[in-house]
Design an enzyme around this catalytic site. Structure first.
Site, PDB file in Angstrom:
ATOM      1  N   GLY A   1      -4.284   0.870   3.773  1.00 14.98           N
ATOM      2  CA  GLY A   1      -4.359   0.995   2.325  1.00 14.98           C
ATOM      3  C   GLY A   1      -4.677   2.478   2.099  1.00 14.98           C
ATOM      4  N   GLY A   2      -6.159   2.916   1.987  1.00 17.68           N
ATOM      5  CA  GLY A   2      -6.750   3.969   1.341  1.00 17.68           C
ATOM      6  C   GLY A   2      -5.893   5.279   2.384  1.00 17.68           C
TER       7      GLY A   2
ATOM      8  N   GLU B   1      -5.894  -9.055   8.205  1.00 18.85           N
ATOM      9  CA  GLU B   1      -6.687  -8.406   7.362  1.00 18.85           C
ATOM     10  C   GLU B   1      -8.303  -8.931   7.150  1.00 18.85           C
ATOM     11  OE1 GLU B   1      -4.112  -4.990   5.303  1.00 18.85           O
ATOM     12  OE2 GLU B   1      -4.539  -6.349   3.933  1.00 18.85           O
TER      13      GLU B   1
ATOM     14  N   GLU C   1      -5.896  -9.320  -2.076  1.00 20.42           N
ATOM     15  CA  GLU C   1      -6.509  -8.942  -3.530  1.00 20.42           C
ATOM     16  C   GLU C   1      -5.555  -9.933  -4.409  1.00 20.42           C
ATOM     17  OE1 GLU C   1      -5.699  -4.611  -3.134  1.00 20.42           O
ATOM     18  OE2 GLU C   1      -7.581  -4.538  -1.753  1.00 20.42           O
TER      19      GLU C   1
ATOM     20  N   SER D   1      -9.238  -0.831   6.732  1.00 21.45           N
ATOM     21  CA  SER D   1     -10.110   0.635   7.021  1.00 21.45           C
ATOM     22  C   SER D   1      -9.426   1.286   8.198  1.00 21.45           C
ATOM     23  CB  SER D   1     -11.571   0.389   7.154  1.00 21.45           C
ATOM     24  OG  SER D   1     -12.070   0.010   5.707  1.00 21.45           O
TER      25      SER D   1
ATOM     26  N   ASN E   1       0.161   0.404   2.106  1.00 23.05           N
ATOM     27  CA  ASN E   1       0.041  -0.345   0.917  1.00 23.05           C
ATOM     28  C   ASN E   1      -0.701   0.465   0.007  1.00 23.05           C
ATOM     29  OD1 ASN E   1      -0.463  -2.192  -1.202  1.00 23.05           O
ATOM     30  ND2 ASN E   1      -2.353  -3.158   0.026  1.00 23.05           N
ATOM     31  N   TRP E   2       0.155   0.877  -1.058  1.00 25.65           N
ATOM     32  CA  TRP E   2      -0.408   2.169  -1.952  1.00 25.65           C
ATOM     33  C   TRP E   2      -1.324   1.372  -3.185  1.00 25.65           C
ATOM     34  CZ3 TRP E   2       4.085   5.863  -3.539  1.00 25.65           C
ATOM     35  CH2 TRP E   2       4.416   6.591  -2.324  1.00 25.65           C
ATOM     36  N   LYS E   3      -1.192  -0.057  -3.216  1.00 25.57           N
ATOM     37  CA  LYS E   3      -1.885  -0.823  -4.227  1.00 25.57           C
ATOM     38  C   LYS E   3      -1.621  -0.279  -5.726  1.00 25.57           C
ATOM     39  CE  LYS E   3      -5.479  -1.636  -0.739  1.00 25.57           C
ATOM     40  NZ  LYS E   3      -6.806  -2.300  -0.599  1.00 25.57           N
TER      41      LYS E   3
ATOM     42  N   GLY F   1     -10.849  -1.650   2.451  1.00 25.79           N
ATOM     43  CA  GLY F   1     -11.319  -0.630   1.479  1.00 25.79           C
ATOM     44  C   GLY F   1     -12.763  -0.536   1.566  1.00 25.79           C
TER      45      GLY F   1
ATOM     46  N   HIS G   1      -1.372 -10.567  -0.048  1.00 21.21           N
ATOM     47  CA  HIS G   1      -2.567  -9.806   0.162  1.00 21.21           C
ATOM     48  C   HIS G   1      -3.782 -10.467  -0.388  1.00 21.21           C
ATOM     49  CE1 HIS G   1      -4.987  -6.338  -0.067  1.00 21.21           C
ATOM     50  NE2 HIS G   1      -4.268  -5.550   0.950  1.00 21.21           N
TER      51      HIS G   1
END
Ligand code: PEP
Length: 249
Positions: free
Chosen positions: A234-235, A167, A97, A213, A10-12, A173, A95
């Site tokens: 993500g990251g 999640e 966010e 994470s 997930n590149w966000k 994150g 998601h």
């Protein structure tokens, strides 16, 4: 029948189109795998160049969100047809966010899930609890409510084909991963919830990812759990480490 693992990045809101193409080139050989499905969920503006950049590879492209509307006067939105026409196969829905910053609720997420399925996109439906909910001891009840509401009116055959991502919000994150036992406990509870509503055959087929994470150091242990069928990352999906997560074995 063993479920095939699926690892999605997930590149966000990261990567300009030119950076996206460069990242695809960097990851190309690192994410080669015969037994894991690999997906890059990318910002809308990166979809077309990324679809082009991954042509002929084992990588599929996903979107990070979509509208439940068919088309029309919805400024800034992107429709399922637009995604399909651009070569997208998966779409992240719900998601945390999006739930938090865009106030997306279960009723609208259910509409998105239904629209994605109607059009032939595979939803990656996210669910997860806050730290406060975990500390209150209501994690499993909360997740069951999210799943049941978000999948309202979805048939068993359709549920079998989708991807659910567990999640925990407190692990996204933050560098705090849920322990393997915590992640497995909730993924197992999700599968039991699916079994209760749609039957055991469906529950055995649906793929459930863990996200929060995930990194090159913890992926192998997480993905070895009986109810964890891969990860939403993500990251760590923005660097070469993503290859190590895909090739976790
Ligand atoms: C995510 O954005 O879905 C996620 C799990 O992020 P991270 O891996 O950075 O915690």
């Amino acid at each position: 029948m063993a479920r095939r693992k699926i690892v999605a990045g997930n590149w966000k809101m990261n990567m300009t189109p030119s950076q996206a193409v460069a990242l695809c080139a960097e990851l190309k050989d690192l994410v080669k795998s015969d037994d894991v499905d690999v997906v890059y969920c990318v910002p809308a503006i990166d979809i077309i160049p990324v679809v082009e950049a991954v042509k002929g590879t084992n990588v599929a492209v996903g979107a990070e969100d979509m509208s439940f509307e068919e088309k029309g006067a919805f400024t800034g939105e992107i429709s399922a047809d637009m995604l399909l026409d651009a070569g997208v196969k998966y779409v992240i829905i719900g998601h945390s966010e999006r739930r938090e910053y865009h106030k997306e609720d279960d009723a609208s997420l259910n509409k998105k899930v239904l629209k994605a399925i109607e059009k032939g996109l595979t939803p990656i439906l996210c669910c997860g609890e806050t730290l406060e909910q975990r500390e209150m001891g209501i994690t499993l009840d909360w997740i069951r409510t999210q799943i049941k509401s978000d999948l309202k009116d979805v048939t068993a055959a359709q549920v079998a084909e989708l991807v659910i991502a567990y999640e925990p919000i407190w692990a996204i994150g933050t560098g705090k991963t849920a322990t393997t036992a915590q992640a497995e406990e909730v993924c197992k509870a999700i599968r039991e919830c699916i079994a209760e509503v749609y039957g055991t055959d469906t529950a055995e087929k649906v793929r459930i990812q863990y996200g929060g994470s995930v990194n090159a150091g913890n992926a192998a242990e997480l993905f070895a759990q009986p109810n964890i069928d891969g990860g939403l990352v993500g990251g760590a999906s923005l660097k070469a480490d993503f290859g190590k997560i895909v090739c976790y074995k």
